[in-house]
Design a protein around this motif. Structure first.
Motif, PDB file in Angstrom:
ATOM      1  N   UNK A  28       0.863  -1.370  -0.211  1.00  0.00           N
ATOM      2  CA  UNK A  28       0.276   0.100   0.031  1.00  0.00           C
ATOM      3  C   UNK A  28       0.285   1.613  -0.173  1.00  0.00           C
ATOM      4  N   UNK A  29       0.768   2.024  -0.767  1.00  0.00           N
ATOM      5  CA  UNK A  29       1.205   3.606  -0.915  1.00  0.00           C
ATOM      6  C   UNK A  29       1.069   4.068  -1.702  1.00  0.00           C
ATOM      7  N   UNK A  30       1.316   5.055  -2.539  1.00  0.00           N
ATOM      8  CA  UNK A  30       1.441   6.122  -3.537  1.00  0.00           C
ATOM      9  C   UNK A  30       2.608   6.630  -3.804  1.00  0.00           C
ATOM     10  N   UNK A  35       8.552   8.230   0.716  1.00  0.00           N
ATOM     11  CA  UNK A  35       9.214   6.986   1.710  1.00  0.00           C
ATOM     12  C   UNK A  35       8.866   5.379   0.589  1.00  0.00           C
ATOM     13  N   UNK A  36       8.095   5.846  -0.092  1.00  0.00           N
ATOM     14  CA  UNK A  36       7.242   4.906  -0.822  1.00  0.00           C
ATOM     15  C   UNK A  36       8.244   4.510  -2.204  1.00  0.00           C
ATOM     16  N   UNK A  37       8.538   5.453  -3.056  1.00  0.00           N
ATOM     17  CA  UNK A  37      10.012   5.967  -3.731  1.00  0.00           C
ATOM     18  C   UNK A  37      10.999   5.334  -3.612  1.00  0.00           C
ATOM     19  N   UNK A  38      11.345   5.444  -2.457  1.00  0.00           N
ATOM     20  CA  UNK A  38      12.571   4.776  -1.508  1.00  0.00           C
ATOM     21  C   UNK A  38      12.694   3.581  -1.126  1.00  0.00           C
ATOM     22  N   UNK A  59      -3.312   4.012  -2.434  1.00  0.00           N
ATOM     23  CA  UNK A  59      -4.018   4.406  -1.114  1.00  0.00           C
ATOM     24  C   UNK A  59      -3.971   6.021  -0.905  1.00  0.00           C
ATOM     25  N   UNK A  60      -5.453   5.815  -0.564  1.00  0.00           N
ATOM     26  CA  UNK A  60      -5.812   7.208  -0.096  1.00  0.00           C
ATOM     27  C   UNK A  60      -6.993   7.455   0.597  1.00  0.00           C
ATOM     28  N   UNK A  74       2.863   4.911   4.780  1.00  0.00           N
ATOM     29  CA  UNK A  74       3.594   4.259   3.400  1.00  0.00           C
ATOM     30  C   UNK A  74       4.772   4.022   3.688  1.00  0.00           C
ATOM     31  N   UNK A  75       4.887   2.826   2.939  1.00  0.00           N
ATOM     32  CA  UNK A  75       4.503   2.173   2.416  1.00  0.00           C
ATOM     33  C   UNK A  75       4.560   1.162   3.910  1.00  0.00           C
ATOM     34  N   UNK A  76       2.754  -0.065   3.233  1.00  0.00           N
ATOM     35  CA  UNK A  76       2.505  -0.880   4.571  1.00  0.00           C
ATOM     36  C   UNK A  76       3.170  -1.708   3.577  1.00  0.00           C
TER      37      UNK A  76
END
Length: 108
Positions: A28-30, A35-38, A59-60, A74-76
């Motif tokens: 789950x992320x965006x 943080x998701x990109x990393x 997610x959102x 995020x991310x989870x």
């Protein structure tokens, strides 16, 4: 199986996710989340050669699937086996965290 690089255009329903057979990693992320990109290179490394189906879910607000899993950050990453959660990692910053999560596939 390989890592999925693209967020799903539409999220599956909870009943559909609960019915998935085998090992499934929900992410789950965006796409704009730093943080998701990393986490993407860490995920790519950890998932290489792993027998897990990877679902990347954006997610959102008004996204029910993330709420049903009580996603807050995020991310989870949520590891499912036959639709049941067996492990979770929130905002992993090291590939070892993801490897530890995936070790849940071997347990039980």
């Amino acid at each position: 199986m390989a890592m999925n690089d693209i967020y799903a255009e539409s999220e599956p329903g909870r009943a559909e996710v609960d019915a998935l057979p085998g090992n499934v990693l929900l992410e789950f992320g965006a796409p704009w989340c730093e943080h998701c990109q990393a986490a993407q290179p860490l995920l790519a490394e950890a998932l290489r050669g792993q027998p897990v189906h990877h679902l990347k879910i954006e997610d959102g607000p008004k996204r029910r699937l993330g709420r049903s899993f009580k996603v807050k950050l995020w991310p989870t990453l949520i590891l499912l086996r036959n639709g049941h959660e067996i492990a979770r990692s929130v905002r992993p910053t090291d590939v070892r965290e993801i490897h530890a999560l995936l070790q849940g596939m071997d347990a039980q």
